[in-house]
Design a protein around this motif. Structure first.
Motif, mmCIF file in Angstrom:
data_model
loop_
_atom_site.group_PDB
_atom_site.id
_atom_site.type_symbol
_atom_site.label_atom_id
_atom_site.label_comp_id
_atom_site.label_asym_id
_atom_site.label_seq_id
_atom_site.Cartn_x
_atom_site.Cartn_y
_atom_site.Cartn_z
ATOM 1 N N UNK A 246 0.792 -1.124 0.220
ATOM 2 C CA UNK A 246 0.060 -0.023 0.017
ATOM 3 C C UNK A 246 0.724 1.256 0.054
ATOM 4 N N UNK A 247 2.005 1.356 0.806
ATOM 5 C CA UNK A 247 2.967 2.398 0.832
ATOM 6 C C UNK A 247 3.382 2.587 -0.801
ATOM 7 N N UNK A 248 3.798 1.380 -1.083
ATOM 8 C CA UNK A 248 4.661 1.567 -2.404
ATOM 9 C C UNK A 248 3.626 2.081 -3.535
ATOM 10 N N UNK A 249 2.299 1.680 -3.421
ATOM 11 C CA UNK A 249 1.392 2.264 -4.299
ATOM 12 C C UNK A 249 1.118 3.511 -4.326
ATOM 13 N N UNK A 250 1.054 4.090 -3.053
ATOM 14 C CA UNK A 250 0.983 5.464 -2.624
ATOM 15 C C UNK A 250 2.084 6.400 -3.212
ATOM 16 N N UNK A 251 3.241 5.631 -3.357
ATOM 17 C CA UNK A 251 4.402 6.482 -3.643
ATOM 18 C C UNK A 251 4.382 6.334 -5.257
ATOM 19 N N UNK A 252 3.676 5.628 -5.993
ATOM 20 C CA UNK A 252 3.596 5.423 -7.220
ATOM 21 C C UNK A 252 2.738 6.568 -7.657
ATOM 22 N N UNK A 253 1.719 6.673 -7.173
ATOM 23 C CA UNK A 253 0.600 7.746 -7.284
ATOM 24 C C UNK A 253 0.991 9.003 -7.088
#
Length: 337
Positions: free
Chosen positions: A269-276
């Motif tokens: 979830x953290x990685x996805x937030x950073x991608x966004x």
């Protein structure tokens, strides 16, 4: 394009050096020997614009490298999650063992994701996105078989050597951990280390450059209480991993497997937030570029076309010529007559 921008940056630096050199007084002979052609103001402004463009371009390139690494990490985390879910639902040991073996391989790929741009790390060991305003998470560790904050009945002089730096200090007798921590903290700060003994043992933290030096070895010597006496000895480190660090996840059969799955899901979830976050910044830059193009170039084109779309173009051109020549209609008529 980046090469051309780099050339402009070099010229800008040279021009700034020349400007700084001309600021102070100099002898006439020195002025004659070091005189350089002056760079016009508009050229300096142009180099400045190129320098800003270069910084923006390098920032975009770095974010693209980080985005690619995060997308790779997101894919691996998704596969790792699937393997752990399969292992938890497996009805026989062989299937679970196979899933955990593949999960271990995926974890190894995750730990090897270390993107860099121009020598600067873009992700830390906990898959956190780094930037000039966002520092990497510190490395947490302890010294194996050495407890610097253990209370003793006698004073002890200790010597710590880290690379070319050395530190010698006195650990007083009869002090508790909190008092010894207060003694050690300012001294260790000079080596780039911080200490925390609130958990009952001495835990140290170091940022990337200091951690790299620690990996090369740290030497210590004492008086036989907390540290061996006689000569400097290499002290081994025991790194402590945070829950976001893939190396911390337990991928063996047991009760901790569910906890590891929960950590993997939160990390993803953290990685996805950073991608966004990166995609949003790219969208802002694209919108800014489109707005700049839409507000400038079409207006210039319309102004150029306007004079050619008049009902009487010849009369328009004659009026322009009259204005340029500072003449009126009667003077033009007299000339033509």
């Amino acid at each position: 394009m980046i090469k051309g921008i780099g050339d402009s940056l070099n010229v800008l630096r040279q021009s700034q050096t020349l400007a700084a050199g001309n600021a102070g007084p100099a002898l006439p002979s020195q002025v004659a020997s070091k005189r350089q052609p002056a760079i016009s103001r508009h050229r300096l402004a142009s180099y400045g614009r190129w320098a800003r463009t270069a910084r923006e371009q390098h920032g975009i390139s770095a974010s693209q490298v980080a985005l690619q690494a995060l997308q790779q990490a997101d894919t691996l985390l998704g596969q790792l999650k699937a393997q752990l879910q399969t292992a938890l639902s497996a009805t026989h040991g062989a299937a679970q063992e196979d899933s955990l073996t593949q999960a271990e391989q995926l974890r190894g790929q995750l730990t090897r994701i270390r993107p860099e741009y121009q020598g600067r790390a873009l992700l830390d060991h906990q898959l956190n996105l780094l930037s000039p305003s966002r520092a990497a998470a510190p490395h947490v560790f302890g010294f194996k078989s050495v407890d610097l904050t253990s209370p003793k009945q006698r004073d002890e002089n200790i010597l710590i050597q880290l690379g070319k730096q050395s530190l010698q200090l006195l650990l007083p007798a009869g002090k508790d951990r909190q008092a010894l921590n207060a003694t050690l903290a300012p001294a260790l700060a000079s080596l780039g280390l911080s200490i925390d003994s609130s958990s009952g043992e001495a835990i140290f933290k170091a940022l990337g450059p200091t951690w790299a030096r620690l990996q090369e070895g740290v030497l210590m010597m004492g008086e036989g209480q907390r540290l061996p006496a006689g000569e400097l000895r290499n002290i081994r480190l025991e790194e402590r991993y945070g829950w976001q660090d893939p190396r911390e996840w337990q991928l063996q059969p047991g009760a901790e497997l569910k906890q590891s799955l929960a950590k993997i899901i939160k990390t993803r979830q953290k990685v996805t937030t950073q991608i966004q976050e990166i995609l949003a910044s790219h969208a802002v830059l694209l919108a800014k570029a489109q707005a700049s193009t839409a507000s400038a170039q079409p207006q210039l084109d319309l102004q150029q076309l306007h004079k050619f779309m008049q009902p009487q173009p010849f009369a328009y051109q004659m009026t322009s010529l009259m204005a340029q020549g500072n003449t009126n209609r009667d003077q033009v008529t007299a000339l033509l007559g």
